[in-house]
Design a protein around this motif. Structure first.
Motif, short mmCIF file in Angstrom:
data_model
loop_
_atom_site.label_atom_id
_atom_site.label_comp_id
_atom_site.label_asym_id
_atom_site.label_seq_id
_atom_site.Cartn_x
_atom_site.Cartn_y
_atom_site.Cartn_z
N CYS A 133 0.81 -1.04 -0.12
CA CYS A 133 -0.05 -0.18 -0.15
C CYS A 133 0.91 1.25 -0.05
CB CYS A 133 -0.90 0.18 1.27
SG CYS A 133 -2.23 -1.00 1.13
N LEU A 134 2.12 1.02 0.75
CA LEU A 134 3.11 2.34 0.88
C LEU A 134 3.59 2.54 -0.59
CD1 LEU A 134 4.52 2.03 4.45
CD2 LEU A 134 3.62 4.14 3.31
N GLU A 135 3.94 1.51 -0.94
CA GLU A 135 5.02 1.61 -2.43
C GLU A 135 3.75 1.98 -3.51
OE1 GLU A 135 7.98 1.77 -1.60
OE2 GLU A 135 8.54 0.44 -3.41
N ALA A 136 2.42 1.70 -3.52
CA ALA A 136 1.60 1.89 -4.68
C ALA A 136 0.76 3.30 -4.31
CB ALA A 136 0.34 0.86 -4.63
N GLY A 137 1.25 3.91 -3.08
CA GLY A 137 0.56 5.07 -3.02
C GLY A 137 -0.61 5.36 -2.68
N VAL A 138 -1.31 4.22 -1.99
CA VAL A 138 -2.88 4.34 -1.83
C VAL A 138 -2.94 4.62 -0.29
CG1 VAL A 138 -3.35 2.87 -4.09
CG2 VAL A 138 -2.84 1.93 -1.54
N LEU A 139 -2.00 4.69 0.27
CA LEU A 139 -2.19 4.91 1.85
C LEU A 139 -1.89 6.26 2.35
CD1 LEU A 139 -2.46 2.79 4.20
CD2 LEU A 139 -0.08 3.15 4.65
N ASP A 140 -3.13 6.83 2.92
CA ASP A 140 -3.20 8.21 3.35
C ASP A 140 -2.67 8.39 4.71
OD1 ASP A 140 -4.59 8.89 1.03
OD2 ASP A 140 -6.47 8.03 1.77
N GLU A 141 -2.82 7.33 5.53
CA GLU A 141 -2.45 7.48 6.94
C GLU A 141 -2.06 6.16 7.64
OE1 GLU A 141 -5.89 8.88 9.35
OE2 GLU A 141 -5.39 7.47 10.96
N LEU A 142 -0.89 6.44 8.23
CA LEU A 142 -0.68 5.18 9.20
C LEU A 142 -0.42 5.38 10.56
CD1 LEU A 142 1.44 2.46 8.91
CD2 LEU A 142 3.31 4.18 8.89
N GLN A 143 -0.90 4.38 11.39
CA GLN A 143 -1.03 4.50 12.76
C GLN A 143 -0.25 3.18 13.19
OE1 GLN A 143 -4.55 4.88 14.81
NE2 GLN A 143 -5.50 6.15 13.41
N ILE A 144 1.08 3.67 13.94
CA ILE A 144 1.72 2.71 14.66
C ILE A 144 1.57 2.74 16.02
CG2 ILE A 144 4.27 1.96 15.03
CD1 ILE A 144 4.78 3.08 12.28
N HIS A 145 1.42 1.63 16.64
CA HIS A 145 1.21 1.42 17.90
C HIS A 145 2.45 0.86 18.69
CE1 HIS A 145 -2.84 2.30 16.90
NE2 HIS A 145 -2.90 1.39 16.15
N LEU A 146 3.28 1.70 19.09
CA LEU A 146 4.57 1.31 19.27
C LEU A 146 4.88 0.75 20.77
CD1 LEU A 146 7.51 1.54 18.18
CD2 LEU A 146 7.82 3.64 19.01
N ALA A 147 5.01 -0.44 20.86
CA ALA A 147 5.11 -1.20 22.25
C ALA A 147 6.62 -1.10 22.97
CB ALA A 147 4.59 -2.55 22.22
N PRO A 148 6.68 -0.91 23.81
CA PRO A 148 8.22 -0.71 24.49
C PRO A 148 8.64 -2.18 24.68
CG PRO A 148 6.54 -0.23 26.25
CD PRO A 148 5.84 -0.35 24.85
N VAL A 175 9.49 -10.46 11.75
CA VAL A 175 8.92 -9.62 10.54
C VAL A 175 8.94 -8.16 10.68
CG1 VAL A 175 6.78 -9.44 9.15
CG2 VAL A 175 7.23 -11.69 10.31
N ARG A 176 9.73 -7.53 9.83
CA ARG A 176 9.96 -6.02 9.89
C ARG A 176 8.85 -5.49 8.97
NH1 ARG A 176 14.19 -3.63 11.88
NH2 ARG A 176 16.02 -4.66 12.29
N LEU A 177 8.22 -4.28 9.75
CA LEU A 177 7.17 -3.53 8.78
C LEU A 177 7.72 -3.02 7.61
CD1 LEU A 177 4.36 -2.32 8.82
CD2 LEU A 177 5.01 -0.55 10.22
N PHE A 178 8.85 -2.27 7.45
CA PHE A 178 9.36 -1.65 6.64
C PHE A 178 10.24 -2.21 5.69
CE2 PHE A 178 7.92 1.75 9.57
CZ PHE A 178 6.97 2.14 9.04
N ASP A 179 10.40 -3.48 5.68
CA ASP A 179 11.19 -4.02 4.75
C ASP A 179 10.59 -3.90 3.26
OD1 ASP A 179 13.32 -5.42 5.82
OD2 ASP A 179 12.36 -7.31 6.13
N ARG A 180 11.51 -3.84 2.19
CA ARG A 180 11.09 -3.63 1.00
C ARG A 180 10.26 -2.45 0.46
NH1 ARG A 180 10.22 -9.18 2.00
NH2 ARG A 180 8.01 -8.75 2.78
N VAL A 181 10.37 -1.53 1.50
CA VAL A 181 9.81 0.00 1.22
C VAL A 181 10.93 0.64 0.71
CG1 VAL A 181 8.70 1.96 2.10
CG2 VAL A 181 7.81 -0.37 2.88
N THR A 182 10.61 1.52 -0.47
CA THR A 182 11.94 2.24 -0.90
C THR A 182 11.82 3.35 0.06
OG1 THR A 182 10.70 1.88 -2.98
CG2 THR A 182 12.42 3.57 -3.20
N ALA A 183 13.27 3.74 0.44
CA ALA A 183 13.64 4.96 1.41
C ALA A 183 13.47 6.20 0.63
CB ALA A 183 14.87 4.71 1.98
#
Ligand SMILES: NC(=O)c1ccc[n+]([C@@H]2O[C@H](COP(=O)([O-])OP(=O)(O)OC[C@H]3O[C@@H](n4cnc5c(N)ncnc54)[C@H](OP(=O)(O)O)[C@@H]3O)[C@@H](O)[C@H]2O)c1
Length: 202
Positions: free
Chosen positions: A146-161, A168-176
């Protein structure tokens, strides 16, 4: 126009599931710790009495979701694999390479299988959501596409300490540099920080 948003739990070191994730071990070794803050919030959208930060975030997400997009792995583990009451109460569109008939649990909304890729799944979800929003549930590959295709308007991350070390990484294969993230909200509790970003083209 519906907002397309992803909402996903992540460890402090960037994993959405621990190592050895697979059938019977959905979140991988230790991965359940990502969601510990949410354990008692299952029926939260019916409870209007009191509200802390975590309840507010969960209720808001549940109320705004008019349709879901998810990968087939997520369907197996989080949709078909979960007992009643259904965790997904609106139509869901499941990415898969294998065409099959829609599936509906005894109570609840239909799961439609989409072989045309992530943009097609999001389009179908937008139609189904009407005036509500579309929630991208995951897993990782679905959010990445969804990120790569440009169809995501909003990202919510619930970051646990918690640290998981691998998985499994969230941002693998996403173009920096491919997307711009503007922070629109940060709220939290002792167990989690809820981060919200508006996503746009750079
Ligand atoms: N921390 C959290 O909040 C959170 C949330 C959700 C998931 N998770 C975790 O994420 C992990 C699963 O992530 P994942 O990325 O492996 O699974 P996923 O995205 O749920 O599913 C991957 C599957 O979706 C289908 N698919 C994906 N893209 C496709 C495309 N473009 N066209 C056709 N089919 C497509 C394929 O299914 P077919 O094999 O049927 O073709 C693929 O095997 C699990 O460990 C889960 O517990 C964590």
């Amino acid at each position: 126009m519906s907002v397309v948003f992803a909402s996903i739990g992540m460890s402090l070191d960037g994993y959405i599931a621990g190592p050895n994730a697979g059938p019977g071990n959905a979140l991988g070794d230790g991965g359940h710790r990502i969601h510990e803050w949410a354990l008692d919030l299952d029926g939260v959208e019916e409870d209007q009495g009191h509200e802390d930060a975590d309840e507010h975030v969960v209720r808001e997400i549940r109320l705004r979701a008019g349709a879901y997009v998810m990968g087939r792995w997520m369907f197996d583990e989080g949709g078909a694999g979960r007992p009643d009451p259904p965790p997904f109460r609106a139509p869901a569109f499941v990415l898969t390479h294998h065409a099959r008939e829609p599936w509906t649990r005894r109570r609840g909304a239909p799961f439609t299988f989409v072989t045309g890729g992530v943009t097609t799944a999001v389009e179908q979800a937008r139609d189904a959501a009407r005036d509500k929003d579309v929630q991208v549930v995951g897993g990782a590959t679905t959010v990445q596409q969804c990120l790569e295709a440009g169809v995501l308007d909003e990202l919510q991350i619930h970051l646990a300490p918690v640290l998981l070390g691998s998985g499994v990484r969230l941002f693998d294969r996403v173009t920096a540099g491919g997307r711009r993230f503007d922070t629109t909200r940060v709220i939290g509790s002792r167990g989690v920080t809820h981060l919200r970003y508006r996503v746009s083209d750079t």
